[in-house]
Design an enzyme around this catalytic site. Structure first.
Site, PDB file in Angstrom:
ATOM      1  N   GLU A   2      -5.586   5.189  -4.157  1.00 51.55           N
ATOM      2  CA  GLU A   2      -4.513   4.212  -3.942  1.00 51.55           C
ATOM      3  C   GLU A   2      -4.915   3.254  -2.825  1.00 51.55           C
ATOM      4  OE1 GLU A   2      -2.274   2.424  -4.782  1.00 51.55           O
ATOM      5  OE2 GLU A   2      -0.344   3.379  -4.983  1.00 51.55           O
ATOM      6  N   ASP A   3      -4.322   2.075  -2.825  1.00 50.87           N
ATOM      7  CA  ASP A   3      -4.625   1.122  -1.752  1.00 50.87           C
ATOM      8  C   ASP A   3      -3.994   1.539  -0.432  1.00 50.87           C
ATOM      9  OD1 ASP A   3      -2.047   0.659  -2.724  1.00 50.87           O
ATOM     10  OD2 ASP A   3      -2.325  -1.482  -3.057  1.00 50.87           O
TER      11      ASP A   3
ATOM     12  N   ASP B  34       2.670   4.149   1.823  1.00 52.16           N
ATOM     13  CA  ASP B  34       3.727   3.557   2.635  1.00 52.16           C
ATOM     14  C   ASP B  34       4.825   4.620   2.796  1.00 52.16           C
ATOM     15  OD1 ASP B  34       5.226   1.635   3.973  1.00 52.16           O
ATOM     16  OD2 ASP B  34       5.990   0.725   2.156  1.00 52.16           O
TER      17      ASP B  34
ATOM     18  N   PHE C 228       3.097  -5.933   7.158  1.00 48.66           N
ATOM     19  CA  PHE C 228       2.759  -6.188   5.762  1.00 48.66           C
ATOM     20  C   PHE C 228       1.357  -6.786   5.670  1.00 48.66           C
ATOM     21  CE2 PHE C 228       2.774  -7.770   1.503  1.00 48.66           C
ATOM     22  CZ  PHE C 228       3.419  -6.749   0.833  1.00 48.66           C
TER      23      PHE C 228
ATOM     24  N   ARG D 275      -5.086 -10.755  -3.388  1.00 49.03           N
ATOM     25  CA  ARG D 275      -5.838  -9.535  -3.708  1.00 49.03           C
ATOM     26  C   ARG D 275      -7.340  -9.750  -3.561  1.00 49.03           C
ATOM     27  NH1 ARG D 275      -2.327  -5.769  -6.093  1.00 49.03           N
ATOM     28  NH2 ARG D 275      -0.709  -6.582  -7.464  1.00 49.03           N
TER      29      ARG D 275
HETATM   30  P1  IMP Z   1       5.049   3.884  -1.459  1.00 49.85           P
HETATM   31  O1  IMP Z   1       5.592   4.578  -2.659  1.00 49.85           O
HETATM   32  O2  IMP Z   1       6.149   3.350  -0.581  1.00 49.85           O
HETATM   33  O3  IMP Z   1       4.066   4.710  -0.675  1.00 49.85           O
HETATM   34  O4  IMP Z   1       4.385   2.584  -2.024  1.00 49.85           O
HETATM   35  C1  IMP Z   1       3.050   2.247  -1.919  1.00 49.85           C
HETATM   36  C2  IMP Z   1       2.856   0.909  -2.620  1.00 49.85           C
HETATM   37  O5  IMP Z   1       3.618  -0.106  -1.934  1.00 49.85           O
HETATM   38  C3  IMP Z   1       1.424   0.470  -2.532  1.00 49.85           C
HETATM   39  O6  IMP Z   1       0.707   0.866  -3.662  1.00 49.85           O
HETATM   40  C4  IMP Z   1       1.559  -1.041  -2.465  1.00 49.85           C
HETATM   41  O7  IMP Z   1       1.607  -1.581  -3.758  1.00 49.85           O
HETATM   42  C5  IMP Z   1       2.874  -1.296  -1.830  1.00 49.85           C
HETATM   43  N1  IMP Z   1       2.738  -1.651  -0.398  1.00 49.85           N
HETATM   44  C6  IMP Z   1       3.200  -0.963   0.655  1.00 49.85           C
HETATM   45  N2  IMP Z   1       2.914  -1.560   1.812  1.00 49.85           N
HETATM   46  C7  IMP Z   1       2.210  -2.682   1.493  1.00 49.85           C
HETATM   47  C8  IMP Z   1       1.609  -3.738   2.280  1.00 49.85           C
HETATM   48  O8  IMP Z   1       1.641  -3.778   3.521  1.00 49.85           O
HETATM   49  N3  IMP Z   1       0.980  -4.721   1.577  1.00 49.85           N
HETATM   50  C9  IMP Z   1       0.913  -4.724   0.221  1.00 49.85           C
HETATM   51  N4  IMP Z   1       1.444  -3.757  -0.546  1.00 49.85           N
HETATM   52  C10 IMP Z   1       2.099  -2.744   0.085  1.00 49.85           C
HETATM   53 MG    MG Z   2       0.238  -1.091  -5.347  1.00 54.58          MG
END
Ligand code: IMP
Ligand code: MG
Length: 183
Positions: free
Chosen positions: A102-103, A106, A155, A168
């Site tokens: 995963e990138d 969060d 962000f 991206r």
């Molecule tokens: P989670 O379920 O809240 O952990 O969501 C993770 C997803 O939220 C990542 O795969 C990103 O697509 C998106 N995301 C969360 N923070 C950022 C950020 O700072 N920049 C860009 N995408 C983010």
């Molecule tokens: Mg994502």
């Protein structure tokens, strides 16, 4: 959005050279852990694609590739962590060692859901590798097994990460200027 994407960044958090160095280290660590195991590296589209492409080339062990594309069910239900699978794996993973790539982690809700889903399908093990970790925002007990960088709650975009599908393709990771959100 400016013609030069860098004009939209308040600061560069991680430049391409720092990312490259860390990805190589992660590759060594992961390769050691999965040596001799049947490994499927699963990329989460689209945010992970850039990291994924670099990471698999830093893994000097046999492996296969697969991908999933997901989206959350919308703001109202996002706290449930239930996600919609827009593209599922091509092959079954019964008895395979799966590494989710995963990138960024969060809240952790996305990965928590995917971990449970893939383990329920009979994966032998389910590891999590994320380039970035916003640990302060976690809402679940999920922890990455392999993390590139822990970052502050800002962000960020670039190296696969987007804002409204843009940025991206930036080779570096930067923090978006607040004025970009307000437009
Ligand atoms: P989670 O379920 O809240 O952990 O969501 C993770 C997803 O939220 C990542 O795969 C990103 O697509 C998106 N995301 C969360 N923070 C950022 C950020 O700072 N920049 C860009 N995408 C983010
Ligand atoms: Mg994502």
């Amino acid at each position: 959005m400016a013609q030069n994407m860098y004009d939209d960044l308040g600061e560069i958090l991680l430049d391409a050279a720092a990312i490259e160095k860390r990805v190589k280290e992660l590759g060594q660590e992961i390769a050691k852990a999965y040596e001799g195991k049947e490994l499927v590296v699963v990329g989460i589209l689209k945010g992970a694609v850039v990291f994924y492409a670099d990471l698999i080339r830093a893994l000097p062990i046999p492996l296969t590739l697969d991908f999933m594309a997901i989206s959350s069910y919308g703001a109202a239900t996002s706290s449930s962590g239930v996600v919609r699978i827009n593209k599922d794996l091509d092959r079954d993973i019964v008895g395979k060692h799966v590494l989710l790539v995963e990138d960024i982690i969060d809240t952790g809700l996305t990965l928590s859901y995917l971990r449970e889903t893939l383990l329920a399908r009979g994966a032998a093990s389910l590891g999590i590798c994320a380039l970035l970790d916003k640990a302060a925002r976690r809402k679940t007990d999920i922890q990455g097994d392999y993390i590139g960088f822990t970052i502050p709650d800002a962000f960020v975009v670039g190296y696969g990460l987007d804002y409204n599908e843009k940025y991206r393709n930036l080779p570096d990771i930067g923090v978006l200027k607040p004025s970009i959100y307000q437009d």
